[in-house]
Design a protein around this motif. Structure first.
Motif, PDB file in Angstrom:
ATOM      1  N   LEU A  26      -1.480   3.517  -1.909  1.00  0.00           N
ATOM      2  CA  LEU A  26      -1.736   2.475  -2.906  1.00  0.00           C
ATOM      3  C   LEU A  26      -3.203   2.086  -2.965  1.00  0.00           C
ATOM      4  O   LEU A  26      -3.715   1.685  -4.009  1.00  0.00           O
ATOM      5  CB  LEU A  26      -0.842   1.258  -2.646  1.00  0.00           C
ATOM      6  N   ALA A  37      -4.575   4.489  -5.374  1.00  0.00           N
ATOM      7  CA  ALA A  37      -4.153   4.168  -6.740  1.00  0.00           C
ATOM      8  C   ALA A  37      -4.987   3.021  -7.307  1.00  0.00           C
ATOM      9  O   ALA A  37      -5.396   3.039  -8.476  1.00  0.00           O
ATOM     10  CB  ALA A  37      -2.674   3.803  -6.749  1.00  0.00           C
ATOM     11  N   SER A  91       2.256   2.986  -9.003  1.00  0.00           N
ATOM     12  CA  SER A  91       1.636   3.379  -7.734  1.00  0.00           C
ATOM     13  C   SER A  91       2.686   3.723  -6.691  1.00  0.00           C
ATOM     14  O   SER A  91       2.484   4.632  -5.870  1.00  0.00           O
ATOM     15  CB  SER A  91       0.728   2.262  -7.219  1.00  0.00           C
TER      16      SER A  91
END
Length: 879
Positions: A157, A160, A466
């Motif tokens: 994440l 992302a 994500s």
């Protein structure tokens, strides 16, 4: 067999078995998936709103997760590949505050240990707090794919977030600029929705500003006298005739003796205070706009911690709020305070630390409001549907007034902004790499990263994509589960969350995801209301009415809490949770347990409903009623009417199955086995709402256990079959006959006594034969003999219902006491009717009484007349 069902012995054990078997996984129901796919996989995806790692879950979380889990279990049983995505949010401001306070208890400031060491401390707290939250979720019985649990700061994440930032930066949608923002002197920059406005009882200070070299002055009113050091003008309304002659003149600020001009602007409210206002462009949002219109000087008078600077003369070094009284005292000594009044206004507070928020000009990173344009357009073209529907109006109103979003936060915990500054050539660039090799412009290795972090909602706004692998780069390489996720599970099927984070989270997901992958993140958006206490009060620690879901689970059970929340989840209506409602559902679980004890008498003869052809009329009737229940439950779940779905199951099992079906079966023992089959199937219907009790009762009636057989959570959810209308109609009349006989008996005070005989006259338009059903009526109406007649029976008490009339002969029954009672009721009602009619015929009363009182009297009159008609009818039946 235990006398009562004990959830404490069942729930944790069953949950562990089901999780270990992989039932929560995407293909945990693979057998049903294969049977239902018809050449194409059906998929269902729902995202858990990631709870903040700052403590424990509250009852609002329990509602959200319960409704999400009901949908997930329902879809799983219906043959869908289901992804219920779990995870946690790093909650920048809140989590940093928690850890800072923990350190301060030890006498340590974060600056003492440095950024890297502080972040390690926060990760330690995350592991501790996150574990507690996940424990609560498991106790509630929710079934996300735990093997895929994500965290908004895990490696994937992080990548992302960087990708999204760099994309927006390169498109020019993210920029750094000096804007007026909401500023917390403790937590730094805040977005508009992170400011809580509350009523504040303060003061209105009327200050004198003298004209240069004159004893004349003007008076203006302010709630923040300490900001006058930042005044760069005084302002009046150009239409205010009182002051038009002052426009262009100058006054002198007391103490610091700076001259400022009187200007005119239509923004001024001529009714506020004296109609003259001070203009502080650097410390007031509206004055900021005025300052830009009139090219005024922007004078900042305190620093980021709220400490007054040298613009404030001898008051420099004081904290801005603590300085207020000191400054006012000095102004009073100098004769610059005309009066001070009590004043109530709205003041903004930091939603986390509750500090008073200041309008403050600061250089920050912003996402331009244009990012939302396409999302708004797609929603209003039908790209997403809100439940309840009225929330689209709130969405539109807020989105269309959207200002540029300040995304930089002056914290150490969070996603550090991926922007780098070259110390040699001054180049600024955004980069997805943690540590770029060099400046892309001059190739210097002498550069530094922006120290601020991103607003928490920037990362959680990417949650629908994500978590499915978008932008995760190499972080999840080798994890095959995410390779096709975007294709299979995006857009997400739906979102369920509280309406209070519509703008914090839902709107941000809409425009963040749309910008990244050109599709809205979900089609259906269900926004539930707040869970309040039994009196309708919002829960708060200060009121002492906060409900801990774990306490409710320990006292009642996960099943009872889940079902109660579902029963109360009316679209658009706040939930009033009370012990009374929880006890009602506990009684329901006891009712089901006792029903299963009765049905166990015939367990050896049970078969699955799908293979069972009902042979008895009672079996056919209850199966038809069950099919109607299945149809209504499915329809209500599909429309997200959770309360209606739960209520339909409740009424079928309590009223139709237990109160009628089981009692009727005592007149025909052959039907008990068929009822057992129906009950087992109804446990599948109940399973998404009450997963543990339904599982237990199903296996008890099957002669199996979860330990040695498959769970019903991965069996087929009941589908609607053909309804036997004829048998249903027959039994409806049988039940109507029983109720009518009971009412007729009650009229002669024989409600609980057995009588010799009763007569039933069916309406002429009813072409049915109930001769084979008299045993049911005799048993439940407590009557030795029931006869069907085609005419009225004289000298009998009569009960008339929709399809029939019942007659109980009065021979041998002493009715004198009954007549006395009825005549007494008649007299009382006649007096009441006369009293109410006199009041309503009194023109003076009608003219002066409140409308509610008039309506109450009218309702009372109608009710009394209806009761009188009934009493007179009963008296006539006695001759």
């Amino acid at each position: 067999m235990a006398e009562f069902y004990d959830p404490k012995q069942i729930e944790d054990k069953f949950y562990k078995i089901c999780e270990e078997r992989g039932y929560f996984e995407i293909d945990g129901n693979k057998e049903i998936i294969e049977q239902n796919k018809n050449g194409k996989d059906k998929t269902f995806c729902i995202m858990m709103p990631p709870p903040n790692v700052t403590g424990v879950l509250h009852i609002g979380h329990a509602l959200t997760f319960t409704l999400q889990d009901i949908m997930t279990r329902y879809k799983r049983m219906d043959g869908y590949k289901t992804l219920y995505q779990p995870g946690l949010d790093h909650a920048g401001i809140a989590t940093q505050n928690v850890v800072e306070k923990q350190l301060l208890v030890q006498g340590v400031k974060k600056e003492d240990i440095g950024r890297d060491e502080f972040v390690k401390k926060v990760w330690e707290w995350k592991e501790q707090s996150g574990g507690s939250i996940v424990h609560q979720m498991r106790k509630l019985g929710i079934t996300p794919v735990w093997s895929r649990e994500r965290f908004t700061m895990d490696e994937g994440l992080k990548k992302a977030v960087k990708k999204a930032f760099v994309n927006l930066y390169n498109k020019g949608i993210i920029e750094r600029n000096n804007y007026m923002i909401n500023w917390c002197t403790h937590d730094g920059a805040l977005s508009d929705i992170e400011v809580e406005h509350k009523e504040h009882k303060g003061k209105l200070y009327h200050l004198k500003y003298y004209f240069k070299d004159s004893d004349e002055y003007i008076v203006l009113a302010t709630t923040r006298p300490e900001t006058y050091f930042g005044d760069s003008a005084v302002m009046v309304n150009p239409s205010d005739e009182r002051y038009t002659n002052l426009i262009g003149k100058k006054v002198v600020l007391p103490i610091i003796n700076r001259e400022i001009e009187i200007i005119a602007d239509e923004y001024v409210d001529m009714e506020f205070g004296t109609g003259i206002v001070k203009v502080t462009p650097a410390h007031d949002l509206n004055d900021y706009e005025v300052g830009k219109r009139h090219n005024l000087e922007f004078i900042t008078i305190f620093d980021e911690k709220g400490i007054l600077n040298n613009e404030c003369g001898k008051f420099a070094g004081l904290e801005r709020l603590e300085a207020r009284d000191i400054i006012v005292e000095e102004l009073s000594k100098l004769g610059n305070v005309e009066k001070i009044e009590d004043y109530t206004n709205q003041v903004g507070y930091c939603y986390r630390c509750k500090n008073v928020v200041e309008p403050y000009i600061s250089k920050q990173w912003f996402v331009k409001s244009e990012i939302a344009d396409n999302a708004i357009k797609m929603v209003n073209e039908g790209g997403a549907t809100f439940y309840p529907a009225h929330w689209i109006n709130s969405f539109n109103a807020w989105m269309r007034e959207l200002r540029d979003w300040c995304i930089s936060r002056q914290l150490w915990w969070g996603h550090q902004i991926p922007v780098f500054y070259c110390d040699d050539c001054g180049h600024i660039w955004a980069d997805e790499e943690d540590k770029p090799e060099c400046c892309p412009k001059c190739q210097s290795k002498n550069f530094h990263q922006d120290p601020d972090v991103l607003d928490t909602w920037f990362s959680s706004g990417l949650w629908p994509i994500s978590t499915l692998g978008w932008g995760n780069g190499e972080a999840l390489k080798g994890e095959k589960w995410f390779e096709n996720d975007l294709k299979e599970f995006y857009p997400n099927t739906m979102l369920i969350t509280g309406f209070d984070i519509l703008f914090f989270w839902v709107a941000r997901m809409m425009f963040q995801s749309k910008n990244a992958v050109e599709k809205l993140p979900f089609k259906d958006i269900y926004l539930h209301a707040l869970v309040k206490d039994k009196d309708g009060n919002k829960m708060s620690k200060s009121k002492g009415n906060v409900i801990d879901p774990l306490n409710m689970i320990n006292e009642y059970s996960a099943d009872i809490l889940r079902f109660t929340l579902a029963l109360l989840a009316v679209q658009g209506r706040d939930i009033r949770l009370s012990d009374e409602k929880l006890l009602q559902v506990r009684n329901f679980t006891n009712k089901l347990y006792n029903a299963h004890k009765y049905l166990l008498l015939k367990r050896d003869t049970f078969v699955d409903l799908k293979d069972c052809e009902m042979k008895t009329n009672l079996g056919k009737y209850l199966e038809s009623r069950f099919q109607i229940c299945v149809n209504e439950v499915r329809k209500n779940i599909d429309e997200y009417r959770f309360n209606d779905a739960a209520n339909t199951i409740y009424k079928f099992l309590w009223d139709e199955f237990c109160d009628w079906g089981i009692e009727l079966s005592k007149a025909n023992s052959d039907s008990v086995a068929e009822l057992g089959a129906i009950f087992k199937e109804s446990m599948k219907l109940l399973s998404p709402f009450m997963p543990f009790l339904s599982e237990y009762l199903y296996h008890e009636l099957s002669g199996t256990s979860l330990e040695n057989s498959t769970s019903i959570m991965v069996s087929k959810y009941p589908k609607v079959k053909e309804v036997d209308e004829d048998t249903q109609n027959l039994f409806n009349v049988v039940i109507e006959s029983i109720i009518a006989v009971r009412r007729a008996k009650a009229a002669v005070d024989l409600g609980n006594s057995k009588i010799d005989k009763a007569f039933v006259k069916l309406n002429d338009n009813l072409d049915i034969n109930l001769d084979d059903y008299t045993r049911y009526i005799n048993l439940l109406a407590k009557c030795d003999s029931i006869s069907f007649v085609d005419k009225k029976i004289d000298n009998s008490v009569v009960d008339v219902s929709e399809n029939l009339s019942v007659f109980i002969p009065l021979d041998g029954i002493d009715t004198s006491a009954i007549k006395t009672r009825l005549n007494s009721q008649k007299t009382k009602l006649e007096k009441e009717i006369a009293k109410l009619e006199n009041m309503l015929n009194n023109e003076k009363f009608v003219a002066n009484a409140p409308k509610e009182v008039i309506q109450t009297n009218k309702d009372g009159l109608n009710s009394a007349k209806e009761k009188l008609q009934k009493v007179e009818s009963e008296l006539r039946s006695f001759g």
